[in-house]
Write a protein that holds these residues in place. Structure first.
Motif, PDB file in Angstrom:
ATOM      1  N   ASP A  41       0.852  -1.188   0.000  1.00  0.00           N
ATOM      2  CA  ASP A  41       0.000   0.000   0.000  1.00  0.00           C
ATOM      3  C   ASP A  41       0.888   1.239   0.000  1.00  0.00           C
ATOM      4  O   ASP A  41       2.074   1.167   0.314  1.00  0.00           O
ATOM      5  CB  ASP A  41      -0.976   0.019   1.174  1.00  0.00           C
ATOM      6  CG  ASP A  41      -0.298   0.114   2.527  1.00  0.00           C
ATOM      7  OD1 ASP A  41       0.819   0.638   2.623  1.00  0.00           O
ATOM      8  OD2 ASP A  41      -0.897  -0.347   3.510  1.00  0.00           O
ATOM      9  N   GLU A  42       0.289   2.346  -0.391  1.00  0.00           N
ATOM     10  CA  GLU A  42       1.010   3.615  -0.402  1.00  0.00           C
ATOM     11  C   GLU A  42       0.028   4.728  -0.051  1.00  0.00           C
ATOM     12  O   GLU A  42      -0.969   4.920  -0.743  1.00  0.00           O
ATOM     13  CB  GLU A  42       1.619   3.872  -1.777  1.00  0.00           C
ATOM     14  CG  GLU A  42       2.432   5.137  -1.848  1.00  0.00           C
ATOM     15  CD  GLU A  42       3.071   5.340  -3.203  1.00  0.00           C
ATOM     16  OE1 GLU A  42       3.304   6.513  -3.544  1.00  0.00           O
ATOM     17  OE2 GLU A  42       3.323   4.373  -3.926  1.00  0.00           O
ATOM     18  N   ALA A  43       0.332   5.424   1.038  1.00  0.00           N
ATOM     19  CA  ALA A  43      -0.516   6.534   1.465  1.00  0.00           C
ATOM     20  C   ALA A  43      -0.018   7.812   0.818  1.00  0.00           C
ATOM     21  O   ALA A  43       1.179   7.974   0.587  1.00  0.00           O
ATOM     22  CB  ALA A  43      -0.475   6.662   2.982  1.00  0.00           C
ATOM     23  N   ASP A  44      -0.943   8.733   0.527  1.00  0.00           N
ATOM     24  CA  ASP A  44      -0.491  10.033   0.021  1.00  0.00           C
ATOM     25  C   ASP A  44       0.172  10.766   1.174  1.00  0.00           C
ATOM     26  O   ASP A  44      -0.193  10.613   2.326  1.00  0.00           O
ATOM     27  CB  ASP A  44      -1.623  10.835  -0.626  1.00  0.00           C
ATOM     28  CG  ASP A  44      -2.643  11.410   0.356  1.00  0.00           C
ATOM     29  OD1 ASP A  44      -2.355  11.476   1.558  1.00  0.00           O
ATOM     30  OD2 ASP A  44      -3.723  11.799  -0.090  1.00  0.00           O
ATOM     31  N   ASN A  45       1.169  11.526   0.858  1.00  0.00           N
ATOM     32  CA  ASN A  45       1.933  12.219   1.903  1.00  0.00           C
ATOM     33  C   ASN A  45       1.803  13.725   1.793  1.00  0.00           C
ATOM     34  O   ASN A  45       2.735  14.447   2.085  1.00  0.00           O
ATOM     35  CB  ASN A  45       3.414  11.815   1.819  1.00  0.00           C
ATOM     36  CG  ASN A  45       3.617  10.375   2.212  1.00  0.00           C
ATOM     37  OD1 ASN A  45       2.967   9.889   3.126  1.00  0.00           O
ATOM     38  ND2 ASN A  45       4.496   9.684   1.521  1.00  0.00           N
TER      39      ASN A  45
END
Length: 113
Positions: free
Chosen positions: A98-102
């Motif tokens: 997964d990749e969260a917006d930063n």
């Protein structure tokens, strides 16, 4: 005289239809971004959505893609706080990343003096 008006309205109507079709096609391309992106559909969409939402603990599915460069399926989930998480799934709907917006991280550093 009626034939002339009828012909004019036919031409105007055809031109309008062509303009609407061209505009609609442009909107689809603009919304879709990359021409190679295909949304998840059917029962796969249901399974991918359930897996992604279980992984994030809630939110709502806002975008999907089959054949993502990082995984078989990608599901974007918008969380209640407005942030986004891209959940990567394999062909069996198992989470592989997964990749969260930063965006918040960038904003915090902008106010440091």
């Amino acid at each position: 005289m009626l034939k002339g008006k009828r012909k004019l309205w036919t031409i105007v109507g055809v031109a309008l239809v062509v303009a609407l079709i061209a505009g609609g096609a442009g909107a689809v391309v603009a919304m879709g971004g990359d021409d190679n992106e295909q949304p998840i559909t059917g029962t796969a969409l249901e399974q991918a959505s359930q897996a992604a939402l279980a992984h994030t603990g809630g939110g709502r599915v806002t975008e999907t893609e089959v054949g993502d460069e990082e995984s078989y399926y990608e599901v974007e989930v918008t969380l209640d706080d407005g942030s986004h998480v891209d959940v990567q799934l394999d062909e069996n709907f198992n989470v592989v990343g997964d990749e969260a917006d930063n965006d918040d991280v960038e904003d915090e550093g902008a106010n440091d003096d």
